[in-house]
Design a protein around this motif. Structure first.
Motif, PDB file in Angstrom:
ATOM      1  N   PHE A  33       0.855  -1.088  -0.049  1.00 23.17           N
ATOM      2  CA  PHE A  33       0.029  -0.085  -0.126  1.00 23.17           C
ATOM      3  C   PHE A  33       1.026   1.195   0.050  1.00 23.17           C
ATOM      4  O   PHE A  33       1.750   1.189   0.645  1.00 23.17           O
ATOM      5  CB  PHE A  33      -0.783   0.014   1.152  1.00 23.17           C
ATOM      6  CG  PHE A  33      -1.527  -1.255   1.480  1.00 23.17           C
ATOM      7  CD1 PHE A  33      -1.298  -2.320   2.028  1.00 23.17           C
ATOM      8  CD2 PHE A  33      -3.055  -1.304   1.127  1.00 23.17           C
ATOM      9  CE1 PHE A  33      -1.949  -3.576   2.271  1.00 23.17           C
ATOM     10  CE2 PHE A  33      -3.744  -2.493   1.400  1.00 23.17           C
ATOM     11  CZ  PHE A  33      -3.142  -3.446   2.015  1.00 23.17           C
ATOM     12  N   LEU A  45      -5.227   6.598   1.436  1.00 25.11           N
ATOM     13  CA  LEU A  45      -4.480   5.778   0.430  1.00 25.11           C
ATOM     14  C   LEU A  45      -4.559   6.112  -0.923  1.00 25.11           C
ATOM     15  O   LEU A  45      -5.654   6.484  -1.520  1.00 25.11           O
ATOM     16  CB  LEU A  45      -5.541   4.508   0.460  1.00 25.11           C
ATOM     17  CG  LEU A  45      -5.137   3.178  -0.060  1.00 25.11           C
ATOM     18  CD1 LEU A  45      -3.731   2.564   0.302  1.00 25.11           C
ATOM     19  CD2 LEU A  45      -6.126   2.230  -0.366  1.00 25.11           C
ATOM     20  N   PHE A  48      -3.070   0.726  -4.062  1.00 22.74           N
ATOM     21  CA  PHE A  48      -2.536  -0.571  -3.338  1.00 22.74           C
ATOM     22  C   PHE A  48      -2.326  -1.475  -4.163  1.00 22.74           C
ATOM     23  O   PHE A  48      -2.910  -1.593  -5.465  1.00 22.74           O
ATOM     24  CB  PHE A  48      -3.279  -0.996  -2.269  1.00 22.74           C
ATOM     25  CG  PHE A  48      -4.737  -1.488  -2.427  1.00 22.74           C
ATOM     26  CD1 PHE A  48      -5.942  -0.740  -2.632  1.00 22.74           C
ATOM     27  CD2 PHE A  48      -5.009  -2.858  -2.413  1.00 22.74           C
ATOM     28  CE1 PHE A  48      -6.955  -1.110  -3.118  1.00 22.74           C
ATOM     29  CE2 PHE A  48      -6.184  -3.526  -2.788  1.00 22.74           C
ATOM     30  CZ  PHE A  48      -7.202  -2.571  -3.074  1.00 22.74           C
ATOM     31  N   TYR A  50      -2.324  -5.984  -4.904  1.00 20.50           N
ATOM     32  CA  TYR A  50      -2.585  -7.346  -3.949  1.00 20.50           C
ATOM     33  C   TYR A  50      -1.866  -8.700  -4.732  1.00 20.50           C
ATOM     34  O   TYR A  50      -1.797  -9.957  -4.305  1.00 20.50           O
ATOM     35  CB  TYR A  50      -4.175  -7.710  -3.725  1.00 20.50           C
ATOM     36  CG  TYR A  50      -4.590  -7.573  -5.196  1.00 20.50           C
ATOM     37  CD1 TYR A  50      -5.462  -6.544  -5.518  1.00 20.50           C
ATOM     38  CD2 TYR A  50      -4.791  -8.755  -5.968  1.00 20.50           C
ATOM     39  CE1 TYR A  50      -6.088  -6.445  -6.877  1.00 20.50           C
ATOM     40  CE2 TYR A  50      -5.352  -8.485  -7.442  1.00 20.50           C
ATOM     41  CZ  TYR A  50      -6.141  -7.389  -7.427  1.00 20.50           C
ATOM     42  OH  TYR A  50      -6.761  -7.546  -8.843  1.00 20.50           O
ATOM     43  N   GLY A  58      -6.583   3.717  -4.794  1.00 20.34           N
ATOM     44  CA  GLY A  58      -7.097   3.991  -3.520  1.00 20.34           C
ATOM     45  C   GLY A  58      -8.150   5.300  -3.358  1.00 20.34           C
ATOM     46  O   GLY A  58      -8.884   5.348  -4.598  1.00 20.34           O
ATOM     47  N   ALA A  97      -5.136 -10.755   2.043  1.00 18.70           N
ATOM     48  CA  ALA A  97      -6.348 -10.121   2.183  1.00 18.70           C
ATOM     49  C   ALA A  97      -7.139 -11.016   3.260  1.00 18.70           C
ATOM     50  O   ALA A  97      -7.364 -12.030   2.984  1.00 18.70           O
ATOM     51  CB  ALA A  97      -7.098 -10.045   0.975  1.00 18.70           C
ATOM     52  N   PHE A  99      -9.508 -10.040   7.366  1.00 17.23           N
ATOM     53  CA  PHE A  99      -9.762  -9.118   8.260  1.00 17.23           C
ATOM     54  C   PHE A  99      -9.289  -9.072   9.397  1.00 17.23           C
ATOM     55  O   PHE A  99      -9.490  -8.144  10.234  1.00 17.23           O
ATOM     56  CB  PHE A  99     -11.344  -9.457   8.559  1.00 17.23           C
ATOM     57  CG  PHE A  99     -11.516 -10.545   9.377  1.00 17.23           C
ATOM     58  CD1 PHE A  99     -11.181 -11.859   9.175  1.00 17.23           C
ATOM     59  CD2 PHE A  99     -12.551 -10.289  10.529  1.00 17.23           C
ATOM     60  CE1 PHE A  99     -11.524 -12.918  10.159  1.00 17.23           C
ATOM     61  CE2 PHE A  99     -12.511 -11.378  11.435  1.00 17.23           C
ATOM     62  CZ  PHE A  99     -12.207 -12.635  11.394  1.00 17.23           C
ATOM     63  N   GLN A 100      -8.260 -10.131   9.597  1.00 17.47           N
ATOM     64  CA  GLN A 100      -7.223  -9.771  10.627  1.00 17.47           C
ATOM     65  C   GLN A 100      -5.889  -9.394  10.381  1.00 17.47           C
ATOM     66  O   GLN A 100      -5.048  -9.280  10.999  1.00 17.47           O
ATOM     67  CB  GLN A 100      -7.048 -11.066  11.448  1.00 17.47           C
ATOM     68  CG  GLN A 100      -8.525 -11.355  12.113  1.00 17.47           C
ATOM     69  CD  GLN A 100      -8.087 -12.581  13.106  1.00 17.47           C
ATOM     70  OE1 GLN A 100      -7.536 -12.583  14.108  1.00 17.47           O
ATOM     71  NE2 GLN A 100      -9.281 -13.894  12.974  1.00 17.47           N
ATOM     72  N   GLU A 101      -5.680  -8.983   8.994  1.00 17.17           N
ATOM     73  CA  GLU A 101      -4.365  -8.781   8.575  1.00 17.17           C
ATOM     74  C   GLU A 101      -3.868  -7.535   9.202  1.00 17.17           C
ATOM     75  O   GLU A 101      -4.480  -6.515   8.596  1.00 17.17           O
ATOM     76  CB  GLU A 101      -4.380  -9.149   7.115  1.00 17.17           C
ATOM     77  CG  GLU A 101      -4.424 -10.542   6.724  1.00 17.17           C
ATOM     78  CD  GLU A 101      -3.056 -11.286   7.445  1.00 17.17           C
ATOM     79  OE1 GLU A 101      -3.373 -12.569   7.761  1.00 17.17           O
ATOM     80  OE2 GLU A 101      -1.904 -10.776   7.476  1.00 17.17           O
ATOM     81  N   THR A 102      -2.822  -7.553   9.668  1.00 12.84           N
ATOM     82  CA  THR A 102      -2.153  -6.270  10.159  1.00 12.84           C
ATOM     83  C   THR A 102      -1.307  -5.633   8.907  1.00 12.84           C
ATOM     84  O   THR A 102      -0.710  -6.495   8.290  1.00 12.84           O
ATOM     85  CB  THR A 102      -1.246  -6.510  11.292  1.00 12.84           C
ATOM     86  OG1 THR A 102      -1.947  -7.077  12.298  1.00 12.84           O
ATOM     87  CG2 THR A 102      -0.295  -5.339  11.722  1.00 12.84           C
ATOM     88  N   GLN A 103      -1.276  -4.409   8.738  1.00 14.40           N
ATOM     89  CA  GLN A 103      -0.400  -3.840   7.950  1.00 14.40           C
ATOM     90  C   GLN A 103       0.532  -3.221   8.831  1.00 14.40           C
ATOM     91  O   GLN A 103       0.554  -2.545   9.702  1.00 14.40           O
ATOM     92  CB  GLN A 103      -1.048  -2.503   7.257  1.00 14.40           C
ATOM     93  CG  GLN A 103      -2.325  -3.071   6.160  1.00 14.40           C
ATOM     94  CD  GLN A 103      -2.876  -1.807   5.338  1.00 14.40           C
ATOM     95  OE1 GLN A 103      -2.282  -0.703   5.193  1.00 14.40           O
ATOM     96  NE2 GLN A 103      -4.155  -2.044   5.040  1.00 14.40           N
ATOM     97  N   TYR A 104       1.858  -3.291   8.019  1.00 18.97           N
ATOM     98  CA  TYR A 104       3.157  -2.864   8.487  1.00 18.97           C
ATOM     99  C   TYR A 104       3.704  -1.817   7.960  1.00 18.97           C
ATOM    100  O   TYR A 104       3.868  -2.079   6.538  1.00 18.97           O
ATOM    101  CB  TYR A 104       4.146  -4.159   8.824  1.00 18.97           C
ATOM    102  CG  TYR A 104       3.824  -5.171   9.701  1.00 18.97           C
ATOM    103  CD1 TYR A 104       2.779  -6.237   8.933  1.00 18.97           C
ATOM    104  CD2 TYR A 104       3.810  -5.235  10.925  1.00 18.97           C
ATOM    105  CE1 TYR A 104       2.595  -7.362   9.855  1.00 18.97           C
ATOM    106  CE2 TYR A 104       3.609  -6.450  11.699  1.00 18.97           C
ATOM    107  CZ  TYR A 104       2.946  -7.292  11.186  1.00 18.97           C
ATOM    108  OH  TYR A 104       2.328  -8.508  11.974  1.00 18.97           O
ATOM    109  N   PHE A 105       4.097  -0.784   8.593  1.00 22.63           N
ATOM    110  CA  PHE A 105       4.407   0.450   7.790  1.00 22.63           C
ATOM    111  C   PHE A 105       6.087   0.660   7.704  1.00 22.63           C
ATOM    112  O   PHE A 105       6.598   0.059   8.490  1.00 22.63           O
ATOM    113  CB  PHE A 105       3.875   1.784   8.529  1.00 22.63           C
ATOM    114  CG  PHE A 105       2.481   1.779   8.180  1.00 22.63           C
ATOM    115  CD1 PHE A 105       1.506   1.064   9.133  1.00 22.63           C
ATOM    116  CD2 PHE A 105       1.813   2.657   7.255  1.00 22.63           C
ATOM    117  CE1 PHE A 105       0.169   1.265   8.793  1.00 22.63           C
ATOM    118  CE2 PHE A 105       0.557   2.821   7.071  1.00 22.63           C
ATOM    119  CZ  PHE A 105      -0.221   2.225   7.818  1.00 22.63           C
TER     120      PHE A 105
END
Lengths: 114, 113
Positions: A33, A45, A48, A50, A58, A97, A99-105
């Motif tokens: 992203f 956003l 992104f 996938y 976005g 993808a 619903f619990q997937e954490t985005q790391y920055f």
């Protein structure tokens, strides 16, 4: 540990220049992203991806394009930089993808367009 | 268009007290809710996520979710000066095509020693 790196911490460019911001993640994540963050507007956003060679717009894609030729690398391109693109740019990645997937920055790139 | 609302603050809390951060969201289809902490000049880092109604505790942090009221909160117990940061609430949907996180603008929290 997940590591997301960005090519530059600070950039100064002139109006009209073509600008490349690069992001690399080392955890084989599917999703990547690009956000920009501005005071009072929060994180927005831009694009992104996938999968390799796949991209989705976005909320604010105008004036930007992206490239994902390899799974680990996601590039944000400002075709002709303008002063209103001065901002903090943040790259993030997530495994799949879900619903619990954490985005790391990544650490962010602060871009100033003069 | 999903919307996520947070009080921008600043919220000032004495050291050792409970800090309460609130977030409301507009899309009833939202499935997962994340709290990120962002120190000044740094990138966001995940504190915790929640997807079921009720409370979820992790150390000094408790996330609370009420889907009927479209409300999620973060409680920080025994607040420390190191908790001073901006806290971002983010929501997302479910499955393919819902990978996007929608962020609130954040609440700036200051813990007063």
């Amino acid at each position: 540990d997940v590591k997301v790196t960005q090519s530059s911490r600070y950039l100064v460019k002139r109006t009209g220049e073509k600008v490349f911001l690069e992001c690399v993640q080392d955890m084989d994540h599917e999703n990547m992203f690009w956000y920009r963050q501005d005071p009072g507007l929060g994180l927005r956003l831009i694009y992104f991806s996938y999968d390799v060679k796949m991209k989705e717009k976005g909320d604010i894609p105008e004036g930007y394009s992206v490239s994902r030729e390899k799974k680990e690398r996601f590039s944000l391109i400002l075709e002709s930089a303008s002063t209103n693109q001065t901002s903090m740019y943040l790259c993030a990645s997530s495994l799949i993808a879900g619903f619990q997937e954490t985005q790391y920055f990544g650490p962010g790139t602060r871009l100033l367009v003069l | 268009q999903k919307e996520v609302e947070q009080n921008s603050g600043p919220l000032s809390v004495p050291e050792g007290a409970i800090a309460s951060l609130n977030c409301t969201y507009s899309d009833r289809g939202s499935q997962s809710f994340f709290w990120y902490r962002q120190y000044s000049g740094k990138s966001p880092e995940l504190i915790m996520f929640i997807y079921s109604n009720g409370d979820k505790e992790d150390g000094r942090f408790t996330a609370q979710l009420n889907k009927a009221s479209q409300y999620v909160s973060l409680l920080i117990r025994d607040s420390q000066p190191s908790d001073s940061a901006t806290y971002l609430c983010a929501v997302t949907g479910w499955g393919f095509g819902n990978e996007k996180l929608t962020f609130g603008t954040g609440t700036r929290l200051t813990i007063i020693p």
